[in-house]
Motif scaffolding. Structure first.
Motif, PDB file in Angstrom:
ATOM      1  N   ARG A 541       8.965   2.042  -3.792  1.00  0.00           N
ATOM      2  CA  ARG A 541      10.613   2.655  -3.750  1.00  0.00           C
ATOM      3  C   ARG A 541      11.541   1.423  -3.195  1.00  0.00           C
ATOM      4  NH1 ARG A 541       8.224   3.831   0.681  1.00  0.00           N
ATOM      5  NH2 ARG A 541       8.948   5.219   2.422  1.00  0.00           N
ATOM      6  N   PRO A 542      12.913   1.872  -3.695  1.00  0.00           N
ATOM      7  CA  PRO A 542      13.586   1.087  -3.098  1.00  0.00           C
ATOM      8  C   PRO A 542      14.719   1.297  -2.238  1.00  0.00           C
ATOM      9  CG  PRO A 542      14.746   1.956  -5.127  1.00  0.00           C
ATOM     10  CD  PRO A 542      13.110   2.292  -5.103  1.00  0.00           C
ATOM     11  N   GLU A 543      14.380   2.602  -1.552  1.00  0.00           N
ATOM     12  CA  GLU A 543      15.770   3.653  -0.670  1.00  0.00           C
ATOM     13  C   GLU A 543      14.766   4.724  -0.287  1.00  0.00           C
ATOM     14  OE1 GLU A 543      19.322   5.174  -2.177  1.00  0.00           O
ATOM     15  OE2 GLU A 543      19.771   4.148  -3.335  1.00  0.00           O
ATOM     16  N   ALA A 544      14.964   5.657   0.985  1.00  0.00           N
ATOM     17  CA  ALA A 544      14.408   6.275   1.476  1.00  0.00           C
ATOM     18  C   ALA A 544      15.308   7.579   1.149  1.00  0.00           C
ATOM     19  CB  ALA A 544      14.827   6.572   3.458  1.00  0.00           C
ATOM     20  N   GLY A 545      14.460   8.657   0.945  1.00  0.00           N
ATOM     21  CA  GLY A 545      14.991  10.214   0.790  1.00  0.00           C
ATOM     22  C   GLY A 545      13.769  10.579  -0.633  1.00  0.00           C
ATOM     23  N   THR A 546      12.970   9.947  -1.213  1.00  0.00           N
ATOM     24  CA  THR A 546      12.050  10.854  -1.722  1.00  0.00           C
ATOM     25  C   THR A 546      10.661  11.262  -1.123  1.00  0.00           C
ATOM     26  OG1 THR A 546      10.709   8.666  -1.976  1.00  0.00           O
ATOM     27  CG2 THR A 546      12.551   9.277  -3.527  1.00  0.00           C
ATOM     28  N   GLY A 547      10.779  11.922  -0.154  1.00  0.00           N
ATOM     29  CA  GLY A 547       9.507  12.283   0.715  1.00  0.00           C
ATOM     30  C   GLY A 547       9.355  11.779   1.604  1.00  0.00           C
ATOM     31  N   ASP A 548       8.854  11.537   3.091  1.00  0.00           N
ATOM     32  CA  ASP A 548       8.061  11.647   4.025  1.00  0.00           C
ATOM     33  C   ASP A 548       7.372  10.150   4.069  1.00  0.00           C
ATOM     34  OD1 ASP A 548      10.352  12.181   5.390  1.00  0.00           O
ATOM     35  OD2 ASP A 548       8.869  13.940   6.445  1.00  0.00           O
ATOM     36  N   THR A 549       6.077  11.256   3.141  1.00  0.00           N
ATOM     37  CA  THR A 549       5.073  10.312   2.533  1.00  0.00           C
ATOM     38  C   THR A 549       4.069  10.835   1.271  1.00  0.00           C
ATOM     39  OG1 THR A 549       3.218   9.175   3.832  1.00  0.00           O
ATOM     40  CG2 THR A 549       3.881  11.714   4.487  1.00  0.00           C
ATOM     41  N   ILE A 550       2.680  10.335   0.693  1.00  0.00           N
ATOM     42  CA  ILE A 550       2.348  11.145  -0.840  1.00  0.00           C
ATOM     43  C   ILE A 550       0.911  11.631  -0.198  1.00  0.00           C
ATOM     44  CG2 ILE A 550       3.627   9.680  -2.628  1.00  0.00           C
ATOM     45  CD1 ILE A 550       1.095   7.817  -1.762  1.00  0.00           C
ATOM     46  N   ASP A 551       0.554  12.326  -0.858  1.00  0.00           N
ATOM     47  CA  ASP A 551      -0.627  13.716  -0.333  1.00  0.00           C
ATOM     48  C   ASP A 551      -1.767  12.384  -0.494  1.00  0.00           C
ATOM     49  OD1 ASP A 551       1.181  15.334  -0.020  1.00  0.00           O
ATOM     50  OD2 ASP A 551       0.489  16.084  -2.151  1.00  0.00           O
ATOM     51  N   ARG A 552      -1.205  11.553  -1.649  1.00  0.00           N
ATOM     52  CA  ARG A 552      -2.715  10.873  -2.009  1.00  0.00           C
ATOM     53  C   ARG A 552      -2.818   9.409  -1.390  1.00  0.00           C
ATOM     54  NH1 ARG A 552      -1.993  10.673  -8.443  1.00  0.00           N
ATOM     55  NH2 ARG A 552      -4.394  10.104  -8.162  1.00  0.00           N
ATOM     56  N   LEU A 553      -2.802   9.806  -0.133  1.00  0.00           N
ATOM     57  CA  LEU A 553      -2.407   8.756   0.593  1.00  0.00           C
ATOM     58  C   LEU A 553      -4.035   7.597   0.919  1.00  0.00           C
ATOM     59  CD1 LEU A 553      -1.079   6.769   1.358  1.00  0.00           C
ATOM     60  CD2 LEU A 553      -0.999   7.344   3.848  1.00  0.00           C
TER      61      LEU A 553
END
Length: 827
Positions: A541-553
């Motif tokens: 992703r190019p910038e922050a703000g879409t979520g701290d992390t992802i569930d399927r890490l």
């Protein structure tokens, strides 16, 4: 490091004996006195001597007569240039110093002077050492005799001198140089240098008429000469023009820092702005160098030298920007255009910093240049100085700069992460402007996912810069996402690698894919599968703000499993612990209670959710352990706030085997800070819950069965578990019997067969001694509470570990007294 043959020669040069060396010095002295027929032998001997004096880190002392002959060779006007090059190189590396001898007899010849100056500059230790050379050069510049030709290398040498010692020039000398530089910039010839023609077989040589200089596209140069004018040969003043431009930025930064010098010159400047204001209104469409020059040429001659140089430099840079719009016929000229753009915008920025009136003249040109270059990422390095210009002057000119910085911080790292020079310049741009970017550029702190791409791809060369830059990227609203991004940095490196490979190798060319190796091929397949698309889009992703992390890490880790041995990914994993220390040291200074709670949850979650690279999890958990203590010491109520998650974590024995170090520290902070003295919400029920969880774990791992395998944990873990149990029991005295019962079994556990084989005798004694002391303390609950739970108001909350305090002696004394009257240990 060296080729085998080269390494052998260097070794011989370092190990040459003194007697052989003296004989070699004698042979060189004879060669230097001989005729030109042995020129080849002289060159060979000088090359060998240069290897000898430069092969060691200590300067070698040459015989005085040899030094004198080398100095004479250096001054000679008739000797071959190769001799002077080698003599200069030898004198720079040897003793005694030639600095003072050469400074007293400086040559008038341009070539000899340049080689002598290289020796003087390399050996100078202070301003006084450079003063003779500086005065010698200034004589050429101060001379008003037309027949006195300024040596071509004067300006490069002078540039080196004032870079070494800016205060070496007086104010009058600065004005003299500024006047000369302004003339060379503006009034160099627009015709090529004279070239000789043979005139045919039967005719004598004749001199051709000088041809006009041309632009990079082949058109005849219509205005004054610049470095982008092309010709077959160049006149002396054209060379001085090019040298002047090359040193202009450094000169302005060093000596043009006083602004306007008097009211009269300031009035002239205001007049210029008024004269050009009507042109500026329409300059985006039809501005030209000629219109600006005509408006300012008459008034610029009345300006003081510094301001006149500023004016001429501004005109010069404006013309270079105009010339850069031409279509170059040669690739080298196209590259030169880009370099000139970078330098020109940087010089205009410096001039505008010193005199704000130039901002209104420069901005239309810079704005038009940005509009022309921004669609083409090939000009990315030229766009950085433009961004710097906008950052410094957009407020003065009331120009919106948001679009410029949005492109710089989104497109550049995302699409050009594999350009090392751009990465270096970009990061240094951020470092140079860090405070302004934090304050004025909103996207800066939200662009860290993109900025980390430069680090992920170029990690070895940029680590020191990112250590300095990282604190500026921290903001309370994105701190958690930044922590996840740092932990996922190896994943980012792997994803970028796959993205780069995928763009280079067509999907249909399976043979090329198979050459990458089966593991990498599997990851490449995953990168192109739609089911993994969301995971890769997030990590890239190019910038922050879409979520701290992802569930399927964990799914992403499986997809990237083929890249765990990639050198780029491994190097990236090695720098993560360093960045984590910087992160935690910074975030703890700004974090509120809510953020601290979030950080604790991330530590618990991510301690078992890391990319499976060798030693990566161990190193990260070691950092987590250190800063878990810091967080809890900073805000002890964290234990109560997150008691469910902590209780679940410490009650699971699997946590011991995968992350023992972090688990040990988690147990320690619970025993240390779960107390009513730190948080009034700490109830008996809460203490009992943690006690029972730790008790169950300690009981389970200390069960000895005939078929049981040796313990897979350290004695340190056992002692921490025992101490935590005792601390909790001392705060709820109903738990003391249960704690004492479990502690009393430690002796039989430590002496059992599997444990005795695995633990050393010292470890076994440590376990038994700790259990013995804790049981004795718990027999006196009031004393135990005092010893195991020191006051929060003390200078050190860990007195019982301070060997300089008297408390450990009291513990041993109490233990000894109780031991004489107890039989609590099993037979």
């Amino acid at each position: 490091m060296f080729a085998p043959g080269t390494e052998s020669l260097v070794k011989q040069a370092r190990e040459i004996q003194e007697e052989e060396l003296q004989r070699f010095y004698g042979r060189i002295s004879k060669h230097l006195l001989s005729n030109k027929e042995v020129a080849v032998e002289v060159v060979d001997s000088l090359q060998r001597l240069h290897l000898i004096v430069s092969a060691t880190k200590y300067a070698r002392t040459l015989p005085p007569d040899l030094i004198k002959k080398l100095q004479t060779l250096l001054r000679s006007l008739s000797c071959p240039e190769q001799f002077q090059i080698l003599s200069s190189a030898i004198l720079r590396e040897s003793l005694p110093l030639s600095l003072h001898t050469l400074s007293t007899e400086l040559s008038q010849d341009s070539r000899a002077l340049s080689y002598m100056a290289s020796v003087v500059l390399s050996q100078a230790g202070n301003k006084e050492d450079l003063l003779p050379l500086c005065q010698h050069l200034l004589k050429f510049l101060e001379s008003r005799q037309p027949e006195v030709q300024v040596p071509k290398h004067t300006l490069p040498i002078l540039s080196k001198i004032f870079s070494f010692s800016p205060k070496i020039l007086s104010e009058d000398q600065v004005n003299v140089v500024s006047r000369k530089l302004a003339d060379w910039l503006r009034y160099a010839s627009v015709h090529q240098g004279a070239s000789m023609s043979s005139g045919g077989f039967f005719t004598s040589p004749r001199i051709r008429q000088p041809a006009p200089m041309t632009e990079v596209d082949g058109a005849v140069a219509g205005d004054f000469f610049t470095v982008l004018c092309v010709g077959q040969s160049y006149t002396e003043d054209q060379w001085m023009n090019m040298y002047t431009f090359s040193m202009m930025k450094n000169w302005l930064l060093t000596y043009d820092t006083e602004g306007t010098s008097n009211a009269e010159s300031a009035q002239l400047k205001r007049t210029q702005v008024i004269q050009t204001s009507h042109q500026d209104d329409r300059s985006e469409v039809d501005s030209s160098v000629m219109s600006m020059v005509s408006a300012t040429s008459s008034s610029s001659r009345l300006l003081p030298p510094k301001e006149r140089l500023r004016e001429k430099a501004f005109e010069y840079c404006h013309r270079l920007i105009e010339q850069s719009d031409r279509k170059a016929l040669k690739r080298t000229d196209a590259e030169l255009q880009k370099a000139c753009l970078v330098e020109s915008v940087a010089i205009m920025d410096i001039i505008c910093n010193e005199d704000a009136s130039y901002v209104y003249r420069a901005f239309p040109c810079i704005k038009a240049l940005y509009g022309r270059l921004s669609p083409d990422l090939a000009f990315a390095r030229a766009l950085l100085p433009i961004a710097q210009f906008y950052l410094n002057h957009s407020e003065t000119a009331a120009v919106d700069s948001e679009a410029v910085f949005y492109q710089v911080f989104t497109r550049f790292p995302a699409e050009l992460f594999n350009e090392p020079m751009l990465a270096f310049e970009f990061v240094h741009f951020c470092l140079h402007n860090v405070s302004v970017l934090q304050e004025k550029v909103v996207i800066y702190r939200h662009s860290f996912p993109n900025l980390l791409k430069f680090l992920a791809w170029n990690s070895p060369g940029l680590i020191s810069e990112y250590v300095e830059l990282l604190p500026s990227l921290l903001a309370p609203e994105t701190a958690i996402e930044l922590l996840h991004s740092l932990l996922d940095l190896p994943c980012l490196a792997a994803a970028l690698d796959l993205q780069h490979r995928s763009s280079c190798y067509p999907a249909l060319d399976r043979a090329v894919w198979d050459q990458q190796g089966s593991k990498i091929t599997a990851s490449l397949d995953a990168f192109r599968q739609p089911s993994y698309r969301g995971l890769f889009l997030y990590i890239l992703r190019p910038e922050a703000g879409t979520g701290d992390t992802i569930d399927r890490l964990s799914t992403l880790h499986e997809a990237l499993e083929g890249m765990v041995e990639s050198p780029r990914v491994v190097r990236c994993a090695q720098i993560v612990p360093v960045l984590l220390h910087i992160y935690f040291n910074t975030v703890t200074q700004m974090a509120d209670e809510k953020l601290l709670n979030q950080l604790l949850l991330v530590l618990l979650e991510r301690s078992s959710l890391l990319f499976n690279i060798k030693n990566f999890s161990t190193e990260v958990q070691r950092v987590f352990s250190t800063h878990l203590q810091t967080l809890c010491k900073l805000h002890p109520p964290l234990i109560v706030d997150q008691y469910k998650e902590l209780l679940e974590f410490v009650s699971t024995t699997t946590s011991i085997y995968s992350k023992e170090n972090f688990y040990t520290h988690a147990v320690w902070v619970i025993g240390e800070y779960l107390s009513v003295s730190y948080d009034p919400r700490c109830t008996v029920e809460l203490i009992t819950s943690f006690f029972e969880g730790i008790e169950a774990v300690l009981f389970e791992i200390t069960q000895v069965r005939q078929s049981s395998s040796p313990p897979c944990y350290s004695p340190r873990l056992l002692t921490v578990l025992m101490t935590a149990l005792a601390k909790l029991a001392s705060r709820s005295q109903d738990l003391i019997p249960r704690a004492s019962l479990l502690l009393s079994k430690m002796r039989s556990f430590a002496r059992s067969g599997p444990v005795a084989v695995y633990f050393s005798e010292e470890d076994t004694e440590e376990i038994i001694t700790r259990a013995h002391e804790l049981i004795n303390l718990l027999k006196l609950p009031n004393v135990a509470q005092f010893v195991l739970a020191p006051s929060t108001h003390g200078d050190s909350p860990r007195w019982h570990r301070d060997t300089n305090a008297g408390l450990p002696q009291r513990m041993r004394a109490i233990s000894g007294l109780l031991h004489n009257h107890s039989n609590f240990l099993p037979a």
